[in-house]
Design an enzyme around this catalytic site. Structure first.
Site, PDB file in Angstrom:
ATOM      1  CB  VAL A  14      -1.899   0.936 -10.117  1.00  0.00           C
ATOM      2  CG1 VAL A  14      -0.799   1.793  -9.475  1.00  0.00           C
ATOM      3  CG2 VAL A  14      -3.253   1.321  -9.525  1.00  0.00           C
ATOM      4  CB  VAL A 132      -3.971   6.359   2.570  1.00  0.00           C
ATOM      5  CG1 VAL A 132      -5.136   7.177   3.143  1.00  0.00           C
ATOM      6  CG2 VAL A 132      -3.615   5.210   3.509  1.00  0.00           C
ATOM      7  N   GLY A 134      -5.403   7.337  -2.887  1.00  0.00           N
ATOM      8  CA  GLY A 134      -4.955   7.368  -4.285  1.00  0.00           C
ATOM      9  C   GLY A 134      -4.027   8.497  -4.647  1.00  0.00           C
ATOM     10  CB  ILE A 136      -5.018  12.826  -1.751  1.00  0.00           C
ATOM     11  CG1 ILE A 136      -6.336  12.943  -2.517  1.00  0.00           C
ATOM     12  CG2 ILE A 136      -4.839  14.021  -0.815  1.00  0.00           C
ATOM     13  CD1 ILE A 136      -7.569  12.836  -1.634  1.00  0.00           C
ATOM     14  N   GLY A 187     -17.837   0.153 -12.314  1.00  0.00           N
ATOM     15  CA  GLY A 187     -16.512  -0.330 -11.936  1.00  0.00           C
ATOM     16  C   GLY A 187     -15.986   0.235 -10.628  1.00  0.00           C
ATOM     17  CE  LYS A 205      -8.209   2.937   0.843  1.00  0.00           C
ATOM     18  NZ  LYS A 205      -9.235   3.437  -0.094  1.00  0.00           N
TER      19      LYS A 205
END
Length: 426
Positions: A14, A132, A134, A136, A187, A205
């Protein structure tokens, strides 16, 4: 054009995505914010490791104070993936007067309330859209897009690992163990998958979603959590025969000013929008009094989807800085926290039992449910060898309290074994 410098704590998937997006979308971001926003320093664990985007002009350090203590840096991005160390760094950053953007759902779920207070005290922004689902933008949608609505229920597939596994178990008939191994090889799952398969990741979350949706400061202990370890392919096939798909859902619902929050395998009609969410994707389904039913779907993780949410938060910080409005909470909506009692938590349930296939056993089972005023909408009986039978029931709507009382009494009945029970959503 004025500059706004960013320091990044963590240069993994990230973190490197944040650097890439800020560099590649620089012109657009500058037009939107009025700032030249750039990452100037990055904290890493190993200075000798080869990394992506090393051609970008960014200083790399293994000393957090080099980033947090740099007076030229206005925004700290925390994407380390730890809890205790990240908490310490975020606290230091806020107390140093720096705005913070994080993708750390564990940090926000466990310490968010205190960090929000510290941020407000220091006139700093604290945003966590990427924590929460990713890529969206569900948190900002709830806070802004649905701000005028009275939300009644928020439920979703918020863990990509378990959704990938359930997709494989459903579509290919893989066992739990085989699906997990495949998720690890790709992964999607860690070597220790506990947080994912036991529902802990999804529960954290849901803590965040509940706070923003209903204004209630629930804790992780308030979330009734059941994972997918016990789920079998046979149960998935039984659900299929009854017209349902099984998904691991996080569900938060409000009734008369109180909330119930849970994470549990849930049977959904095959026509339900969440039933069509496959593999590692996430989706959140929201029910509001005004807007009705809406759903938000997309990748729940990954370098660029998650980094995109992080950069969106950075852009919001920049806009607030330009307007002089820093220091407001992500959401100002606060409601007294009330937990819905089990007697008021109403739902339908899928119950799977094993019983002796002989006269009177089925009657005993129905009597125990009848005593708790629980009716049946569907019953499926599958005879097996050795005078045994599997019985699957879909109940009418009942309280969680009554269901648990019925199941407890069944444990004392000879010839009846309760295997599992799951929630059913229409």
């Amino acid at each position: 054009m004025s500059s706004l410098n960013v320091g990044v704590l963590g240069f993994g998937t990230v973190g490197s995505g944040v650097v890439r997006i800020l560099d590649e979308h620089k012109s657009k971001i500058s037009q939107i914010t009025g700032y030249d926003i750039k990452v100037t320093k990055v904290l890493v664990r190993d200075l000798t490791k080869t990394r992506r985007y090393e051609d970008v002009d960014v200083a790399v350090t293994d000393n957090a104070n080099d980033v947090i203590g740099d007076p030229s840096i206005s925004i700290i991005v925390e994407v380390m993936g730890t809890i205790d160390i990240a908490y310490d760094y975020v606290l230091k950053s806020l107390r140093a007067g720096k705005h913070v953007v994080t993708a750390n759902k564990d940090l926000i779920a466990l310490h968010g309330d205190h960090l929000i207070t510290v941020a407000r005290e220091n006139n700093c922004d604290l945003f966590y859209e990427a924590s929460v689902a990713g890529g969206i933008p569900i948190l900002r949608t709830i806070v802004n897009g649905l701000a005028s609505d009275h939300l009644k229920k928020v439920m979703g597939i918020v863990n990509g690992t378990t959704n990938f596994m359930l997709t494989k178990m459903t579509s290919e008939g893989l066992s739990y163990e085989t699906a997990l191994k495949q998720a690890q090889e790709l992964g999607f799952a860690e070597s220790d998958p506990t947080n994912d398969v036991d529902g802990i990741d999804a529960a954290r979350k849901m803590v965040i979603l509940t706070r923003l949706s209903f204004g209630m400061n629930v804790s992780l202990d308030d979330v009734s959590t059941t994972g997918i370890r016990q789920l079998t392919v046979d149960e998935i096939k039984l659900a299929d025969q009854l017209g349902y798909t099984i998904k691991l859902l996080g569900i938060a619902e409000e009734h008369n000013g109180a909330v119930d929050v849970c994470v549990t395998p849930t049977l959904l009609p095959k026509t339900h929008p969440l039933s069509g969410v496959h593999n590692e994707n996430n989706a959140v389904f929201v029910l509001g009094e005004a807007a009705g039913e809406t759903m938000y779907y997309g990748p729940g993780a990954g370098e660029l989807p998650t980094a995109s949410s992080v950069v969106s938060d950075i852009i919001t910080v920049a806009k607030n800085t330009k307007l002089g409005t820093n220091g407001n909470a992500f959401s100002s909506y606060v409601h007294e926290t009330n937990k819905l009692a089990d007697k008021d938590c109403l739902a339908k349930y899928f119950v799977r039992l094993k019983m002796t296939d002989e006269t009177g056993t089925f009657l005993k089972m129905t009597q125990r449910f009848t005593e708790q005023k629980i009716g049946f909408s569907r019953i499926l009986q599958l005879p097996e060898s050795n005078k045994q039978a599997t019985v699957v029931i879909i109940t009418h709507e009942t309280s969680r309290e009554n269901l648990h009382l019925a199941l407890e009494t069944l444990k004392n009945e000879s010839g009846i074994v309760v295997n599992t029970h799951y929630r059913v959503e229409d």
